[in-house]
Every structure is written in structure tokens, then in C-alpha cells.
Write a protein that holds these residues in place. Structure first.
Motif, PDB file in Angstrom:
ATOM      1  N   SER A   1      -0.490  20.676  -4.218  1.00 10.96           N
ATOM      2  CA  SER A   1      -0.232  20.204  -2.855  1.00 10.96           C
ATOM      3  C   SER A   1      -1.471  20.396  -1.989  1.00 10.96           C
ATOM      4  O   SER A   1      -2.259  21.325  -2.198  1.00 10.96           O
ATOM      5  CB  SER A   1       0.949  20.950  -2.239  1.00 10.96           C
ATOM      6  OG  SER A   1       2.160  20.620  -2.896  1.00 10.96           O
ATOM      7  N   PHE A   2      -1.607  19.507  -1.023  1.00 10.26           N
ATOM      8  CA  PHE A   2      -2.745  19.493  -0.098  1.00 10.26           C
ATOM      9  C   PHE A   2      -2.209  19.304   1.314  1.00 10.26           C
ATOM     10  O   PHE A   2      -1.340  18.464   1.544  1.00 10.26           O
ATOM     11  CB  PHE A   2      -3.675  18.327  -0.464  1.00 10.26           C
ATOM     12  CG  PHE A   2      -4.636  17.922   0.633  1.00 10.26           C
ATOM     13  CD1 PHE A   2      -5.896  18.481   0.701  1.00 10.26           C
ATOM     14  CD2 PHE A   2      -4.282  16.954   1.573  1.00 10.26           C
ATOM     15  CE1 PHE A   2      -6.780  18.101   1.705  1.00 10.26           C
ATOM     16  CE2 PHE A   2      -5.153  16.568   2.569  1.00 10.26           C
ATOM     17  CZ  PHE A   2      -6.411  17.144   2.639  1.00 10.26           C
ATOM     18  N   THR A   3      -2.693  20.097   2.255  1.00  9.59           N
ATOM     19  CA  THR A   3      -2.303  19.945   3.658  1.00  9.59           C
ATOM     20  C   THR A   3      -3.522  20.134   4.543  1.00  9.59           C
ATOM     21  O   THR A   3      -4.297  21.080   4.350  1.00  9.59           O
ATOM     22  CB  THR A   3      -1.208  20.948   4.051  1.00  9.59           C
ATOM     23  OG1 THR A   3      -0.052  20.719   3.251  1.00  9.59           O
ATOM     24  CG2 THR A   3      -0.827  20.781   5.520  1.00  9.59           C
ATOM     25  N   MET A   4      -3.686  19.232   5.516  1.00  8.76           N
ATOM     26  CA  MET A   4      -4.827  19.284   6.431  1.00  8.76           C
ATOM     27  C   MET A   4      -4.342  19.314   7.871  1.00  8.76           C
ATOM     28  O   MET A   4      -3.496  18.509   8.278  1.00  8.76           O
ATOM     29  CB  MET A   4      -5.731  18.082   6.206  1.00  8.76           C
ATOM     30  CG  MET A   4      -7.077  18.163   6.887  1.00  8.76           C
ATOM     31  SD  MET A   4      -8.238  16.982   6.170  1.00  8.76           S
ATOM     32  CE  MET A   4      -9.804  17.710   6.692  1.00  8.76           C
ATOM     33  N   ASP A   5      -4.883  20.249   8.640  1.00 10.81           N
ATOM     34  CA  ASP A   5      -4.574  20.391  10.061  1.00 10.81           C
ATOM     35  C   ASP A   5      -5.433  19.400  10.837  1.00 10.81           C
ATOM     36  O   ASP A   5      -6.630  19.618  11.039  1.00 10.81           O
ATOM     37  CB  ASP A   5      -4.859  21.829  10.501  1.00 10.81           C
ATOM     38  CG  ASP A   5      -4.505  22.085  11.962  1.00 10.81           C
ATOM     39  OD1 ASP A   5      -4.269  21.109  12.701  1.00 10.81           O
ATOM     40  OD2 ASP A   5      -4.459  23.263  12.355  1.00 10.81           O
ATOM     41  N   LEU A   6      -4.843  18.299  11.288  1.00  7.11           N
ATOM     42  CA  LEU A   6      -5.602  17.241  11.949  1.00  7.11           C
ATOM     43  C   LEU A   6      -6.157  17.679  13.299  1.00  7.11           C
ATOM     44  O   LEU A   6      -7.162  17.142  13.771  1.00  7.11           O
ATOM     45  CB  LEU A   6      -4.724  16.003  12.124  1.00  7.11           C
ATOM     46  CG  LEU A   6      -4.187  15.376  10.825  1.00  7.11           C
ATOM     47  CD1 LEU A   6      -3.312  14.174  11.140  1.00  7.11           C
ATOM     48  CD2 LEU A   6      -5.316  14.994   9.885  1.00  7.11           C
ATOM     49  N   GLU A   7      -5.517  18.659  13.934  1.00  9.70           N
ATOM     50  CA  GLU A   7      -5.978  19.144  15.234  1.00  9.70           C
ATOM     51  C   GLU A   7      -7.212  20.043  15.111  1.00  9.70           C
ATOM     52  O   GLU A   7      -7.931  20.259  16.092  1.00  9.70           O
ATOM     53  CB  GLU A   7      -4.860  19.915  15.930  1.00  9.70           C
ATOM     54  CG  GLU A   7      -3.658  19.058  16.292  1.00  9.70           C
ATOM     55  CD  GLU A   7      -2.572  19.850  16.993  1.00  9.70           C
ATOM     56  OE1 GLU A   7      -2.070  19.379  18.018  1.00  9.70           O
ATOM     57  OE2 GLU A   7      -2.240  20.950  16.502  1.00  9.70           O
ATOM     58  N   MET A   8      -7.456  20.557  13.916  1.00  8.32           N
ATOM     59  CA  MET A   8      -8.554  21.496  13.714  1.00  8.32           C
ATOM     60  C   MET A   8      -9.837  20.821  13.239  1.00  8.32           C
ATOM     61  O   MET A   8     -10.935  21.366  13.383  1.00  8.32           O
ATOM     62  CB  MET A   8      -8.118  22.560  12.693  1.00  8.32           C
ATOM     63  CG  MET A   8      -9.094  23.684  12.483  1.00  8.32           C
ATOM     64  SD  MET A   8      -8.432  24.884  11.294  1.00  8.32           S
ATOM     65  CE  MET A   8      -9.776  26.071  11.249  1.00  8.32           C
ATOM     66  N   VAL A   9      -9.709  19.634  12.685  1.00  9.02           N
ATOM     67  CA  VAL A   9     -10.850  18.942  12.075  1.00  9.02           C
ATOM     68  C   VAL A   9     -11.968  18.738  13.099  1.00  9.02           C
ATOM     69  O   VAL A   9     -11.729  18.290  14.225  1.00  9.02           O
ATOM     70  CB  VAL A   9     -10.416  17.576  11.505  1.00  9.02           C
ATOM     71  CG1 VAL A   9     -11.631  16.794  10.986  1.00  9.02           C
ATOM     72  CG2 VAL A   9      -9.391  17.767  10.406  1.00  9.02           C
TER      73      VAL A   9
ATOM     74  N   LYS B   1     -14.305  12.814  13.008  1.00  7.31           N
ATOM     75  CA  LYS B   1     -13.118  13.503  12.490  1.00  7.31           C
ATOM     76  C   LYS B   1     -12.364  12.616  11.509  1.00  7.31           C
ATOM     77  O   LYS B   1     -11.975  13.050  10.426  1.00  7.31           O
ATOM     78  CB  LYS B   1     -12.203  13.906  13.643  1.00  7.31           C
ATOM     79  CG  LYS B   1     -12.770  14.952  14.571  1.00  7.31           C
ATOM     80  CD  LYS B   1     -11.808  15.207  15.742  1.00  7.31           C
ATOM     81  CE  LYS B   1     -12.369  16.184  16.742  1.00  7.31           C
ATOM     82  NZ  LYS B   1     -11.447  16.402  17.883  1.00  7.31           N
ATOM     83  N   ALA B   2     -12.114  11.375  11.912  1.00  5.73           N
ATOM     84  CA  ALA B   2     -11.393  10.443  11.043  1.00  5.73           C
ATOM     85  C   ALA B   2     -12.149  10.210   9.745  1.00  5.73           C
ATOM     86  O   ALA B   2     -11.548  10.164   8.665  1.00  5.73           O
ATOM     87  CB  ALA B   2     -11.165   9.117  11.778  1.00  5.73           C
ATOM     88  N   ASN B   3     -13.472  10.075   9.836  1.00  7.04           N
ATOM     89  CA  ASN B   3     -14.282   9.846   8.630  1.00  7.04           C
ATOM     90  C   ASN B   3     -14.174  11.011   7.651  1.00  7.04           C
ATOM     91  O   ASN B   3     -14.121  10.807   6.430  1.00  7.04           O
ATOM     92  CB  ASN B   3     -15.751   9.632   9.012  1.00  7.04           C
ATOM     93  CG  ASN B   3     -15.995   8.279   9.659  1.00  7.04           C
ATOM     94  OD1 ASN B   3     -15.196   7.350   9.491  1.00  7.04           O
ATOM     95  ND2 ASN B   3     -17.086   8.160  10.393  1.00  7.04           N
ATOM     96  N   ARG B   4     -14.134  12.231   8.167  1.00  9.62           N
ATOM     97  CA  ARG B   4     -14.034  13.399   7.286  1.00  9.62           C
ATOM     98  C   ARG B   4     -12.689  13.423   6.560  1.00  9.62           C
ATOM     99  O   ARG B   4     -12.633  13.681   5.358  1.00  9.62           O
ATOM    100  CB  ARG B   4     -14.220  14.685   8.099  1.00  9.62           C
ATOM    101  CG  ARG B   4     -15.621  14.888   8.626  1.00  9.62           C
ATOM    102  CD  ARG B   4     -15.763  16.233   9.331  1.00  9.62           C
ATOM    103  NE  ARG B   4     -17.058  16.357   9.990  1.00  9.62           N
ATOM    104  CZ  ARG B   4     -17.486  17.447  10.618  1.00  9.62           C
ATOM    105  NH1 ARG B   4     -16.697  18.521  10.679  1.00  9.62           N
ATOM    106  NH2 ARG B   4     -18.674  17.488  11.194  1.00  9.62           N
TER     107      ARG B   4
END
Length: 292
Positions: free
Chosen positions: A160-168, A183-186
Motif C-alpha cells: 500500500s502507498f499513501t501520500m499526504d497531498l497537503e504536505m507535498v 507539487k502536482a508534477n512530483r
């Protein structure tokens, strides 16, 4: 409000290797349910994703006791994408920034059955013996002849993978923040790495792309599908809990090819997209989330 991207992936991949004993290499394993399972560790997965996504292209390092990522007031997670995976800088003032994304170990769906492979460097040693004008059998050590063996495992694994979009792209240590486009590119670069993941193991190329994936944007910063994606006897278990979670605004993707014995049941009950459509939708949602 949706704040995270969460994915749970089933992929046919090799395990990574742990400590060796002499010329014997063993794969990493975990003990659970009274059985032993091979794994690809979360650290190995993260490193592969960071490299393949290109986020490590601007990585700089320094040594302060141990090698660590270089961090300065002018080199932060806002302008250095290599720091997106987190850092701890101990040179001078200690700075710590956690990773914006997390992975679980990729654990095999079947218990481990040892398959040992035996090899040697006979051709190279023979060439060395010819160059030195010596007999390979009589002076094998001088020729550098070295037999070796290693455990081999390639099987369906779930992670499983989870990314905090507010932290990027944010670095609170230096009050710095990347642009929305950056941010979107990363995030998209990491998603594309997961979609097309390949690994080099013992000199061999290992295709570790998803054969099944489920998830999407979520209000919860957690591995939302970690506890409901199960494979037994080469069948994906379609439980009521899996169906219930899927209905909360998520989608799934399936790589057709009878990797699962119950492929038709998966198609009928889960209505998966093909892999290209699934990941294209994810990337589109990411761009929309960041307003680019």
C-alpha cells in the motif's frame, strides 16, 4: 475534503535481499500466521520509486558521521525534489522533515518455498587463467573462480502507498513552499513510477507493474485498502468490506491476462478500469486538486 492519495497494489515482483552468509544470499522474509513469507521491504520499494520517478535526480549528499541528504537554507524540500521523501540533517542545527508519502512492505500472497539458484563466474575465471597462463583447475583461487548461490523468489505481492497531498512541496523548517505546478508534477511522477515500476535484481530486469490496483483521493491519510485486499490460491478475495470501501468514491484497475483465476468475477463485481485509464484518471485528479 480529500487530502491524500491512497493506493493498494498487487504486483508480481521479486523479493529483495537481506544479509548474506559467505557466498549465499537470502531474500528478506517476514513471519506471520505461523508461516514465512518473502517480502520486498518498504525501504527498497521507496528507493526504487524515488529513483524511477526522477525525484532523486537532484539528490545531493554530505557526510556527518553517516552519509545523509544535503539540506541548507537554500536547499529545501520546496526546491529540491529529492527531499520530498523526508530527511534528517544533523550537521550544525538538526532539521527533520518527514516524508510526504508512506509505503508498506510488499508481502507475498503465498508462503515462501525456497528456490535456490547456483552460479559461478567460470567464463571470467577461465579468461583470467588464460591471461596468466595457468591451469584453472589447479589454481582456481588464483584465477578468481567463485561459485555462489542465492534464494530466488518472484510472486504476487501486495503493498500500500499513501501520500499526504497537503504536505507535498512544503518545508516548515525553512518556511518554504513549492508552486502548485511543482507539487502536482512530483505526485504524478511518483504515480507514474508505481504504474510502470521495474526493478533490477541480481543483474536482471524485473517488471513490477501492478496487476491489480485500487484506491484514489481520500479524506483519510491512511492505507485505506490495506486490510481488505487479499489474494488466496491465485484468487482475489472479493469481500463485502472491499466492495463497501470501493463504493466510497474509489476506483480499481485490472491488468487483463488471467493473473487471477477469478478474473471474470473481478470484472463482474468490481468493474475495474484498464490500467492506463485508472492511472490517467488519478493523474487528472491530482492536477485538479492542485489547480493546474
Amino acid at each position: 475534503m480529500k487530502k491524500a492519495l491512497t493506493l493498494t497494489v498487487v504486483a508480481n515482483m521479486t523479493a529483495n535481499y537481506s544479509e548474506g552468509l559467505g557466498n549465499i544470499s537470502s531474500v528478506q522474509k517476514v513471519f506471520k500466521n505461523k508461516k514465512v513469507y518473502s517480502i520486498r521491504s518498504r525501504e527498497s520499494l521507496k528507493n526504487a520509486i524515488m529513483v524511477q520517478s526522477g525525484l532523486y535526480d537532484d539528490l545531493q549528499t554530505e557526510v556527518d558521521g553517516a552519509t545523509q541528504k544535503l539540506v541548507t537554507e537554500k536547499l529545501t524540500a520546496a526546491n529540491c525534489k529529492a527531499l520530498e521523501g523526508g530527511y534528517m540533517s544533523t550537521k550544525g542545527t538538526t532539521y527533520i522533515r518527514k516524508s510526504s508519502f508512506y509505503l508498506t512492505d510488499a508481502i507475498s500472497t503465498d508462503n515462501f518455498v525456497n528456490e535456490t539458484r547456483f552460479h559461478n563466474n567460470l567464463y571470467l575465471a577461465s579468461t583470467e587463467a588464460k591471461q596468466k597462463g595457468i591451469n584453472l583447475q589447479e589454481k582456481s583461487k588464483e584465477s578468481g573462480l567463485m561459485p555462489y548461490q542465492y534464494e530466488y523468489d518472484k510472486s504476487l505481492k501486495v503493498y500500500s502507498f499513501t501520500m499526504d497531498l497537503e504536505m507535498v512541496g512544503k518545508d516548515e523548517n525553512f518556511n518554504a513552499e513549492a508552486t502548485s505546478a511543482e507539487k502536482a508534477n512530483r505526485v504524478i511522477a511518483i504515480v507514474e513510477a508505481i504504474e510502470n515500476l521495474s526493478l533490477v535484481v541480481k543483474g536482471n530486469l524485473d517488471n513490477a507493474e501492478p496487476v491489480f490496483v485500487i484506491g484514489g483521493l481520500s479524506p483519510r491519510k491512511t492505507h485505506f485498502f490495506e486490510n481488505v485486499v487479499r489474494v488466496q490460491g491465485e484468487k482475489l478475495i472479493i469481500s463485502d468490506d472491499l466492495l463497501g470501501k470501493l463504493e466510497k468514491g474509489f476506483n480499481c484497475g485490472l491488468l487483463r491476462g488471467n493473473e487471477f483465476l477469478n478474473e471474470e468475477e473481478i470484472v463482474e463485481k468490481l468493474k475495474p478500469q484498464n490500467m492506463t485509464a485508472f492511472f490517467n484518471d488519478i493523474k487528472s485528479e491530482i492536477n485538479n486538486w492542485y489547480g493546474v
